[in-house]
Design a protein around this motif. Sequence first.
Motif: not given
Length: 314
Positions: A55-63, A82-96
């Motif tokens: 379940l932990l690695f099932s795509n519909p649950i994992a994201q 402090s307030r960040p200067v920038i943010t980035a995400g890897y794959s689904i992390g980009e949405l976050a």
Amino acid sequence: MTNRIAILCSGQAGQHAGMFDLIREDEHASRLLQAWQLEELCAYPLHEILSSEQLLFSNPIAQPLVVAAQLAAWEIIRSLISRPVITAGYSIGELASWSVAGAIAPDKVIRLAAMRAQLLQACIAPGQPQLMLAISLSHAVTKMADIESLLHAHGFYIAIEVAEDAVISGGLLAHADALEKAVTAAGGKVTRLPIEIASHTPWMKAAVPAFEMAVQESGMSAPHFPVLAGISGARLHDKNAAATALSRQLAEPIRWQAVMDSVHEAGATMVIELGPGAALSKMLKTRYPHMQCRSISEFKALSGLKRWLQQAEE
């Protein structure tokens, strides 16, 4: 001197049974996890998900799970730095990362993550399971064009450019054995990842229009600080760029080297990865050794994390 902080949001593959332990030490973050109705979105009780690797690695649950963990962690640390200067995400992390930048509420972005997962899942044809492979290149395969030709010959595509000598690829499970043999014969190394979907490749094209529309209709606002586009490393400053960047990356490769270089160009001196996992902070530290790079997942207790953040900000 105050650090210039960058926030990184991890992708999938770092989930583990204790991924919420640190978060639950914070009363506010723990309440948020309940309010975000993860169990409704994932269709399973959270304790059951965390005790089952399947379940932990099932795509519909994992994201949605990964995004929720990151945004709960962000709620804990945002007032300590402090307030960040920038943010980035890897794959689904980009949405976050768009939520980290204040462009969209956490509950909305978690629901977008669940929708994203379902759209990607629908791109898997019956009887044609997909997967992702981590491939380390050899001295014999020195150009990205060489590995692309090798992948295409087996129906695979580059999904993420991790380094000059490493990529993540996606394709059909049925062709994986033949590709592994070809890469090994060329002196490379292949590792199968616990991701059952060929994200960031043309296999996902059908998901792009619907997700672009969903992001456009989500009420996204301008971010408080720049968000990096995974497909290019470009700095994005307005809400209109979000729908294009987040939808295109479903079927186009992530240029993670370019993203890391953009973090450096932003002048970041301290990088915090929200987890789960610590792969991004380790990659960035290897590329830019002068940066302070740590993941929240490295800390066993919330007190240790807070102590590190306070000392780093002094």
